[in-house]
Scaffold this motif. Structure first.
Motif, short mmCIF file in Angstrom:
data_model
loop_
_atom_site.label_atom_id
_atom_site.label_comp_id
_atom_site.label_asym_id
_atom_site.label_seq_id
_atom_site.Cartn_x
_atom_site.Cartn_y
_atom_site.Cartn_z
N GLY A 190 -25.72 -0.61 20.02
CA GLY A 190 -27.14 -0.83 20.24
C GLY A 190 -27.76 0.26 21.09
N TYR A 191 -29.07 0.37 21.01
CA TYR A 191 -29.79 1.39 21.77
C TYR A 191 -29.67 1.15 23.27
N GLN B 67 -21.88 -5.21 22.35
CA GLN B 67 -22.29 -3.82 22.15
C GLN B 67 -22.54 -3.49 20.68
N TYR B 68 -21.97 -4.28 19.78
CA TYR B 68 -22.06 -3.99 18.34
C TYR B 68 -23.49 -4.10 17.84
N TYR B 69 -23.87 -3.14 17.01
CA TYR B 69 -25.16 -3.17 16.33
C TYR B 69 -24.88 -2.89 14.86
N TRP B 70 -25.53 -3.61 13.97
CA TRP B 70 -25.22 -3.56 12.54
C TRP B 70 -25.49 -2.21 11.89
N GLU B 71 -26.30 -1.37 12.53
CA GLU B 71 -26.69 -0.10 11.94
C GLU B 71 -26.17 1.05 12.80
N ASN C 134 -21.70 2.23 15.78
CA ASN C 134 -22.45 0.98 15.62
C ASN C 134 -22.66 0.34 16.99
N ASN D 34 -26.02 4.19 15.07
CA ASN D 34 -26.99 4.71 16.02
C ASN D 34 -26.90 6.23 16.04
#
Length: 192
Positions: free
Chosen positions: A178-179, A163-167, A176, A169
């Motif tokens: 993901g879309y 589920q982690y996204y570097w930027e 952090n 949301n």
């Protein structure tokens, strides 16, 4: 009454061959990783002696990497250690039958009391700052709160990492995530 428990080492990838079956009279919660006290024994079945594994005791023991990955999702950088008083306090509460979601959903008085007791002997708390941020989003029912509730209830490393996204949301309270997480949080999140 004895329970049959299937367990494996707390690693990210597990095959069928890695699973172990144990027996216990203890009702063990299965939503978090645990340390198990094991004992080898034998039983007699239809005149044959068979080896079995007995689970004599247990305690919740969430891996530090799982807590660290959760903290990254809520924008915190942590280095959780299993030997810290804060970690031992939180794991003790979970072993007693609580969940991290129960901690988040506690009344402000109860939460602040638990936080004060859990961080009393630590100068640099690692777990409660992430719980504070998760609590702020969940209690305010801000975007992303359903996802956080799910992650707190299960706390599985492979799910947290996926589920982690570097930027941050902006559509999910700057978590952090993901879309791809947006639909999970509810149809109301799809409005621009």
């Amino acid at each position: 009454m004895y329970y049959e428990v299937t367990f494996y080492k707390a690693v990210n990838r597990v095959s069928k061959a890695d699973r172990i079956i144990g027996f216990t009279s203890i009702d063990i919660a299965d939503n978090y990783s645990a340390n198990l006290g094991l004992q080898a024994a034998t039983i007699e079945v239809f005149g044959q002696r068979m080896p079995v594994t007995l689970i004599r005791n247990w305690e919740v023991s969430i891996r530090p990497c799982e807590l660290n990955h959760f903290a990254r999702i809520v924008g915190q950088q942590t280095r959780v250690r299993t030997d810290s008083a804060e970690y031992k306090f939180v794991m003790g509460g979970l072993t007693a039958g609580s969940s991290l979601l129960d901690l988040i959903d506690a009344t402000p008085e109860r939460y602040n009391d638990l936080k004060a007791r859990g961080t009393a002997s630590t100068r640099n708390p690692q777990i409660f700052p992430a719980m504070d941020e998760a609590r702020r989003i969940i209690r305010g029912k801000r975007r992303g709160y359903n996802i956080l509730r799910y992650l707190l209830l299960r706390m599985r490393n492979e799910v947290l990492k996926a589920q982690y996204y570097w930027e941050p949301n902006s559509r999910l309270s700057n978590l952090n995530l993901g879309y791809g997480c947006i639909p999970f949080d509810g149809s109301s999140q799809l409005r621009v």
